[in-house]
Design a protein around this motif. Sequence first.
Motif, mmCIF file in Angstrom:
data_model
loop_
_atom_site.group_PDB
_atom_site.id
_atom_site.type_symbol
_atom_site.label_atom_id
_atom_site.label_comp_id
_atom_site.label_asym_id
_atom_site.label_seq_id
_atom_site.Cartn_x
_atom_site.Cartn_y
_atom_site.Cartn_z
ATOM 1 N N UNK A 137 53.244 57.743 84.143
ATOM 2 C CA UNK A 137 53.678 59.210 83.597
ATOM 3 C C UNK A 137 54.980 59.519 84.612
ATOM 4 N N UNK A 138 54.860 59.158 85.619
ATOM 5 C CA UNK A 138 55.889 59.787 86.662
ATOM 6 C C UNK A 138 57.137 58.621 86.334
ATOM 7 N N UNK A 139 57.068 57.565 86.025
ATOM 8 C CA UNK A 139 58.250 56.571 85.837
ATOM 9 C C UNK A 139 58.713 56.948 84.414
ATOM 10 N N UNK A 140 58.070 57.314 83.584
ATOM 11 C CA UNK A 140 58.659 57.675 82.152
ATOM 12 C C UNK A 140 59.165 59.196 82.377
ATOM 13 N N UNK A 141 58.818 60.079 83.119
ATOM 14 C CA UNK A 141 59.393 61.290 83.376
ATOM 15 C C UNK A 141 60.841 61.205 84.097
ATOM 16 N N UNK A 142 60.989 60.261 85.036
ATOM 17 C CA UNK A 142 62.027 59.980 85.746
ATOM 18 C C UNK A 142 63.115 59.546 84.814
ATOM 19 N N UNK A 143 62.648 58.555 84.134
ATOM 20 C CA UNK A 143 63.573 57.685 83.236
ATOM 21 C C UNK A 143 64.247 58.712 82.178
ATOM 22 N N UNK A 144 63.365 59.605 81.659
ATOM 23 C CA UNK A 144 63.729 60.666 80.329
ATOM 24 C C UNK A 144 64.984 61.652 80.822
ATOM 25 N N UNK A 145 64.366 62.044 82.058
ATOM 26 C CA UNK A 145 64.996 63.189 82.796
ATOM 27 C C UNK A 145 66.612 62.514 83.348
ATOM 28 N N UNK A 146 66.825 61.332 83.141
ATOM 29 C CA UNK A 146 67.909 60.802 83.894
ATOM 30 C C UNK A 146 69.137 60.656 82.519
ATOM 31 N N UNK A 147 68.626 60.699 81.345
ATOM 32 C CA UNK A 147 69.374 60.818 80.136
ATOM 33 C C UNK A 147 70.343 59.523 79.865
ATOM 34 N N UNK A 148 69.990 58.408 80.767
ATOM 35 C CA UNK A 148 70.884 57.345 80.535
ATOM 36 C C UNK A 148 70.319 56.412 79.381
ATOM 37 N N UNK A 149 69.405 56.722 78.620
ATOM 38 C CA UNK A 149 69.291 56.168 77.384
ATOM 39 C C UNK A 149 69.762 56.792 76.332
ATOM 40 N N UNK A 150 69.971 58.161 76.316
ATOM 41 C CA UNK A 150 70.790 58.877 75.425
ATOM 42 C C UNK A 150 72.323 58.383 75.479
ATOM 43 N N UNK A 187 80.419 56.961 85.292
ATOM 44 C CA UNK A 187 80.472 57.801 86.239
ATOM 45 C C UNK A 187 78.926 58.495 86.431
ATOM 46 N N UNK A 188 78.287 58.325 85.152
ATOM 47 C CA UNK A 188 76.728 58.894 85.144
ATOM 48 C C UNK A 188 75.868 57.733 85.884
ATOM 49 N N UNK A 189 76.304 56.596 85.356
ATOM 50 C CA UNK A 189 75.425 55.518 85.932
ATOM 51 C C UNK A 189 75.518 55.452 87.692
ATOM 52 N N UNK A 190 76.942 55.322 87.856
ATOM 53 C CA UNK A 190 77.008 55.315 89.298
ATOM 54 C C UNK A 190 76.412 56.565 90.187
#
Length: 542
Positions: free
Chosen positions: A243-256, A332-335
């Motif tokens: 749950x915590x990993x998915x929450x972190x990943x979603x909030x990053x927005x990198x997949x979008x 820039x976002x990834x950095x």
Amino acid sequence: MALLHVLSNIIKPAQNPVAVPRESTAPNYPLNAPNMVKYQQKQLEMSHLLEQVQEGSLKEVVIIDSMQRFGMDHYFEDQITQTLTQQYKHSQTLLYSSDHDLYAASLRFQLLRQHGFHVPADVFNRFKGENLKFKNALSEDIRGLMSLHEASHLCIEDDKDILDEAFLFSTNFLTARLPHLDDFHASMVQNTLNYPYHKSLARFTKINYLKTHNLEKDWEKLLADLTRMDFNVMQCIYREEIHQVFKWWKELGLSEELKLARNQPLKWYLWSVAMVTNPTLSRQRIEITKPISLVYIVDDIFDVYGTLDELILFTEAINRWEVADKLPSYMKMCFKVIQDTTHEISNVVYQEFGWNPIDHLKKAWASLCNAFLTEAKWFASGHSPRAEEYLKNGITSSGIPMVLTNLFFLLGYGESTGTTDVEGIISSVAAILRLLDDLGTAEDEEQEGNDGSYMEYYMKEQQGWSLSDGRQHVLDKVSKEWKLLNKHCLSPTTIPTSFKTACLNVARLVPMMYAYNDNHRLPVLEEHVKFMFSHNKEDLMW
């Protein structure tokens, strides 16, 4: 491999934080107070049972072996060490005496060597005939052959081919006997051949062990009951971590932002589950998943998204640890994510262990991106490196050194007197991943980028080699790296046991992570995931 030298003088033990399990969806043993008490009582019963077994007996090692195969050994580490220490004191009698059969000798050898006791491979010479080959009469001893096969996987370079011979002998005879066994015993043998304990992950394969063994003795039933309870406890812990990993990943927005990049948070988390098996280390599993995820994303940036000029700018920014205005927005976002995640991990280490590893982690990221850029330049120019040059760079570009650097610090180890052992163990793990990846099994990526291959470059240097010859050469190199890894992990060193275990577990997971079928799926790993994460209904892994 400058990064590997970062870890050459940083060994220091530290206490581990405890993750508190939360609400469980497990049907049999939810984490309420009465069942937690029952769970702890079962652990005490198992501990008392082992204490009561006659010292130096075969039953001791059989119980310990079963504890390991059920993934329960970490609860009894001190007791197991004490028991095996006593076994080792009597090892000259127990291992070399003609009164002890192949099964007993192989099992004792396996357990003692696994736990760092020096046991020479020549203990198996008494099972050879005058021709210095293993006696054909042993072919009728299925249990002994299975145990010999397990022991053969603990081979190191100093074993003078004895364990290599044991591997071939046991494999050939067990395979030949398979058609003549009943279904139950055939399943036991097949499980041994497919999942030897030393190269498998108990948390992933315990279900196979449960299915292929009759649990008739009282201690076996007690251990199986404890294993089922532990399974439900771990389901609860994994659920919260995912749950915590998915929450972190979603909030990053990198997949979008990066639509073509991989979006596989459960798969990335599996690396963490494999590396860090101690139930109390939830924080470490969650944190180490973050750099693992970013290795995949940065790899996709180099392989799919960036032009060579952009990749040079990105690598320079990582080396300076300062964003460049000329970088495209997605870089820039990834950095920023890399920078924020690295500082977060450094803060975790500082808060829990009292010192800040930020400089080491920045160097780790710089080494990784430098290696990625080297490959990008090769492909852009059409240059074909020598196979060994490619592999040397590929060890770093595998991402393993960067990830294990982060894990080393997250486990609480730091400055100390110095050793080159850490460099060697990381290098071997990374080489195993790079070589198996390069066998062409990682075909799931379905991307337009270019990847080199050790086998491709090596075969260009040979004359008249077939594809089969090339594959066998790669497998031989993997075998050699396993021997080096075994030497680092099974010999007394200053490397902390928890880190050695993590490195072994990475190497154990690699074959499952790259065993793709024609549909670009990982059927073996998927089956284990369904067992381990039965609460997760979404197919977010692939």
